[in-house]
Scaffold this motif. Structure first.
Motif, PDB file in Angstrom:
ATOM      1  N   MET A  66     -30.297 -20.965  13.240  1.00 52.75           N
ATOM      2  CA  MET A  66     -31.511 -19.970  13.254  1.00 52.75           C
ATOM      3  C   MET A  66     -32.376 -20.564  11.097  1.00 52.75           C
ATOM      4  N   TYR A  67     -31.953 -20.911  10.314  1.00 55.36           N
ATOM      5  CA  TYR A  67     -32.334 -20.791   8.805  1.00 55.36           C
ATOM      6  C   TYR A  67     -31.911 -21.835   8.580  1.00 55.36           C
ATOM      7  N   ILE A  68     -33.022 -22.760   8.170  1.00 50.64           N
ATOM      8  CA  ILE A  68     -33.198 -24.179   7.669  1.00 50.64           C
ATOM      9  C   ILE A  68     -33.322 -24.049   5.945  1.00 50.64           C
ATOM     10  N   ASP A  69     -32.724 -24.884   4.488  1.00 49.18           N
ATOM     11  CA  ASP A  69     -32.624 -24.926   3.352  1.00 49.18           C
ATOM     12  C   ASP A  69     -33.928 -26.383   4.064  1.00 49.18           C
ATOM     13  N   SER A  70     -34.749 -26.028   3.453  1.00 47.59           N
ATOM     14  CA  SER A  70     -35.364 -27.532   3.729  1.00 47.59           C
ATOM     15  C   SER A  70     -35.358 -27.823   2.563  1.00 47.59           C
ATOM     16  N   HIS A  71     -34.867 -27.434   0.956  1.00 47.46           N
ATOM     17  CA  HIS A  71     -34.499 -28.358  -0.016  1.00 47.46           C
ATOM     18  C   HIS A  71     -33.743 -28.135  -0.804  1.00 47.46           C
ATOM     19  N   CYS A  72     -32.217 -28.903  -1.127  1.00 48.02           N
ATOM     20  CA  CYS A  72     -31.393 -28.358  -1.689  1.00 48.02           C
ATOM     21  C   CYS A  72     -30.940 -29.735  -2.384  1.00 48.02           C
ATOM     22  N   HIS A  73     -29.873 -30.229  -3.066  1.00 46.20           N
ATOM     23  CA  HIS A  73     -29.251 -30.640  -4.410  1.00 46.20           C
ATOM     24  C   HIS A  73     -27.683 -31.352  -3.965  1.00 46.20           C
ATOM     25  N   LEU A  74     -27.122 -31.961  -3.146  1.00 43.46           N
ATOM     26  CA  LEU A  74     -26.068 -31.726  -2.496  1.00 43.46           C
ATOM     27  C   LEU A  74     -24.862 -32.581  -3.062  1.00 43.46           C
ATOM     28  N   VAL A 131     -22.266 -22.563   8.028  1.00 43.32           N
ATOM     29  CA  VAL A 131     -22.419 -21.705   9.378  1.00 43.32           C
ATOM     30  C   VAL A 131     -22.776 -19.902   9.411  1.00 43.32           C
ATOM     31  N   ALA A 132     -21.196 -19.728   8.899  1.00 39.56           N
ATOM     32  CA  ALA A 132     -21.509 -18.010   8.561  1.00 39.56           C
ATOM     33  C   ALA A 132     -22.910 -17.665   7.891  1.00 39.56           C
ATOM     34  N   ALA A 133     -23.708 -17.932   7.638  1.00 36.68           N
ATOM     35  CA  ALA A 133     -24.880 -17.719   7.222  1.00 36.68           C
ATOM     36  C   ALA A 133     -26.306 -18.409   7.989  1.00 36.68           C
ATOM     37  N   GLN A 134     -25.343 -18.658   8.648  1.00 37.05           N
ATOM     38  CA  GLN A 134     -25.909 -18.974  10.333  1.00 37.05           C
ATOM     39  C   GLN A 134     -27.467 -20.198   9.988  1.00 37.05           C
ATOM     40  N   VAL A 135     -27.432 -21.235   8.700  1.00 33.53           N
ATOM     41  CA  VAL A 135     -27.722 -21.768   8.230  1.00 33.53           C
ATOM     42  C   VAL A 135     -27.287 -23.563   8.903  1.00 33.53           C
ATOM     43  N   ASP A 136     -28.058 -23.270   9.861  1.00 31.20           N
ATOM     44  CA  ASP A 136     -27.501 -24.610  10.171  1.00 31.20           C
ATOM     45  C   ASP A 136     -28.130 -26.312   9.924  1.00 31.20           C
ATOM     46  N   ARG A 137     -29.364 -26.200   9.337  1.00 30.43           N
ATOM     47  CA  ARG A 137     -29.639 -27.366   8.389  1.00 30.43           C
ATOM     48  C   ARG A 137     -30.513 -27.513   7.113  1.00 30.43           C
ATOM     49  N   ALA A 138     -29.870 -28.759   6.366  1.00 31.49           N
ATOM     50  CA  ALA A 138     -30.290 -28.547   4.903  1.00 31.49           C
ATOM     51  C   ALA A 138     -30.831 -29.908   4.708  1.00 31.49           C
ATOM     52  N   LEU A 139     -32.348 -30.561   3.953  1.00 35.78           N
ATOM     53  CA  LEU A 139     -32.634 -31.608   3.596  1.00 35.78           C
ATOM     54  C   LEU A 139     -32.143 -31.940   2.112  1.00 35.78           C
ATOM     55  N   PRO A 176     -27.000 -23.238  -0.087  1.00 33.00           N
ATOM     56  CA  PRO A 176     -28.006 -23.650   0.913  1.00 33.00           C
ATOM     57  C   PRO A 176     -27.101 -21.999   1.868  1.00 33.00           C
ATOM     58  N   SER A 177     -26.505 -21.888   1.407  1.00 31.28           N
ATOM     59  CA  SER A 177     -25.891 -20.387   3.009  1.00 31.28           C
ATOM     60  C   SER A 177     -26.568 -19.369   2.270  1.00 31.28           C
ATOM     61  N   PHE A 178     -26.869 -19.288   1.055  1.00 37.20           N
ATOM     62  CA  PHE A 178     -28.063 -18.306   0.166  1.00 37.20           C
ATOM     63  C   PHE A 178     -29.117 -18.087   0.993  1.00 37.20           C
ATOM     64  N   VAL A 179     -29.575 -19.033   1.528  1.00 39.45           N
ATOM     65  CA  VAL A 179     -31.081 -19.804   2.176  1.00 39.45           C
ATOM     66  C   VAL A 179     -31.353 -18.113   2.698  1.00 39.45           C
ATOM     67  N   PRO A 180     -31.147 -17.111   2.990  1.00 40.90           N
ATOM     68  CA  PRO A 180     -31.277 -15.728   4.479  1.00 40.90           C
ATOM     69  C   PRO A 180     -31.323 -15.204   3.289  1.00 40.90           C
ATOM     70  N   PHE A 181     -31.020 -15.161   1.805  1.00 36.39           N
ATOM     71  CA  PHE A 181     -31.580 -13.762   1.053  1.00 36.39           C
ATOM     72  C   PHE A 181     -33.548 -14.193   0.521  1.00 36.39           C
ATOM     73  N   VAL A 182     -33.570 -15.513   1.230  1.00 40.79           N
ATOM     74  CA  VAL A 182     -35.097 -15.764   0.895  1.00 40.79           C
ATOM     75  C   VAL A 182     -36.289 -15.510   1.456  1.00 40.79           C
ATOM     76  N   ALA A 183     -35.535 -16.249   2.744  1.00 44.89           N
ATOM     77  CA  ALA A 183     -36.137 -15.249   4.418  1.00 44.89           C
ATOM     78  C   ALA A 183     -35.925 -13.415   4.292  1.00 44.89           C
ATOM     79  N   LYS A 184     -35.381 -13.093   3.619  1.00 52.17           N
ATOM     80  CA  LYS A 184     -35.229 -11.386   3.978  1.00 52.17           C
ATOM     81  C   LYS A 184     -36.192 -10.340   3.284  1.00 52.17           C
ATOM     82  N   LEU A 185     -36.534 -11.512   1.561  1.00 54.60           N
ATOM     83  CA  LEU A 185     -37.903 -11.075   1.044  1.00 54.60           C
ATOM     84  C   LEU A 185     -38.785 -11.047   1.465  1.00 54.60           C
TER      85      LEU A 185
END
Length: 272
Positions: free
Chosen positions: A1-9, A26-34, A226-235
């Motif tokens: 559902m969510y994609i983190d479009s920018h991270c430094h893993l 997975v728990a946060a429904q963040v299924d992809r990351a760049l 990346p699991s925190f990106v839904p908080f940005v979507a919420k805002l």
């Protein structure tokens, strides 16, 4: 559902926790990351993440703040961009925040590096991932000089971790760029930025963490991931009268349109 479009893993403070982070995604429904590259020396490690996991991709580039390491040539970037699962050029751009006693005129090396990345974007068709800080006028001016935006091999991309003014947002949108918002959007001090986010059409928004930095409220001060990106979507949803899920769907489609469009689909498929 969510994609983190920018991270430094690949950064030290986060890479050792990758199995735990992937479970949290997975728990946060963040299924992809760049996964973003910031130096040529770092590229192999960033690229290895994209090759190891089918929901990660990589970029090729050198951050504008990088000094004292290998300087990228156009051939360097073209060679790295041809690797499987590389879908962007950058992060690149301009950063005049830490001049360390130098003048803006002294930063021509940084402007030339940015031009090289833009030329790599034009030749490969891969979008630019742009970092700009205290340098927005020059960032926009160089993009206009080098871009060729309405040509067959023009450039497009995203202004990542956007913290600039409404005028800069308008200029970026006018050039056809997307705008990505990070956890900064949730900070109490970011009222002006929230107005920018309210203004930017959802069809041109991306969301990101910029992990391991800038964790959003309520995790501010912690190591971001990346699991925190839904908080940005919420805002963003609160600003636009949308559910977080709807923001996730729109920004995921935007990511696919920008990074996984037909011009790069063959590259992505070949590395899948």
């Amino acid at each position: 559902m969510y994609i983190d479009s920018h991270c430094h893993l690949s950064f030290p403070e986060i890479k050792a926790k990758l199995p735990e982070i992937r479970e949290a995604m997975v728990a946060a429904q963040v299924d992809r990351a760049l996964c973003i590259c910031t130096t040529l020396e770092e590229f192999d490690e960033v690229h290895a993440l994209a090759m190891a996991y089918d929901n990660f991709w990589a970029t090729a580039g050198v951050h504008p703040d990088t000094e004292g390491l290998r300087e990228p040539s156009l051939d360097d970037l073209l060679t790295l961009a041809a690797r499987p699962r590389v879908i962007g050029i950058g992060e690149t751009g301009l950063d005049y925040y830490r001049l360390n006693g130098r003048s803006v005129a002294d930063m021509e090396w940084q402007r030339e590096r940015f031009r090289i990345h833009i030329r790599a974007s034009k030749q490969t068709g891969l979008p630019l991932v742009i970092h700009t800080r205290s340098a927005s006028d020059d960032t926009i001016a160089i993009l206009k000089e080098e871009g060729g935006f309405h040509q067959a091999k023009g450039v497009n991309g995203v202004f990542h971790c956007f913290t600039e003014t409404m005028d800069v947002a308008r200029a970026a949108l006018d050039l056809g760029f997307y705008i990505s918002f990070s956890g900064i959007l949730t900070f109490k001090t970011a009222a002006d930025l929230r107005e920018v986010a309210r203004f930017v059409p959802i069809e041109r928004c991306l969301i990101e963490t910029d992990s391991p930095y800038l964790a959003p409220v309520p995790h501010r001060g912690k190591t971001n991931n990346p699991s925190f990106v839904p908080f940005v979507a919420k805002l963003i949803g609160e600003l636009k009268g949308m559910t977080p899920e709807a923001v996730g769907e729109h920004t995921s489609l935007n990511f696919e349109r920008l990074f996984l469009s037909s011009k790069v689909s063959a590259k992505v498929t070949s590395g899948a």
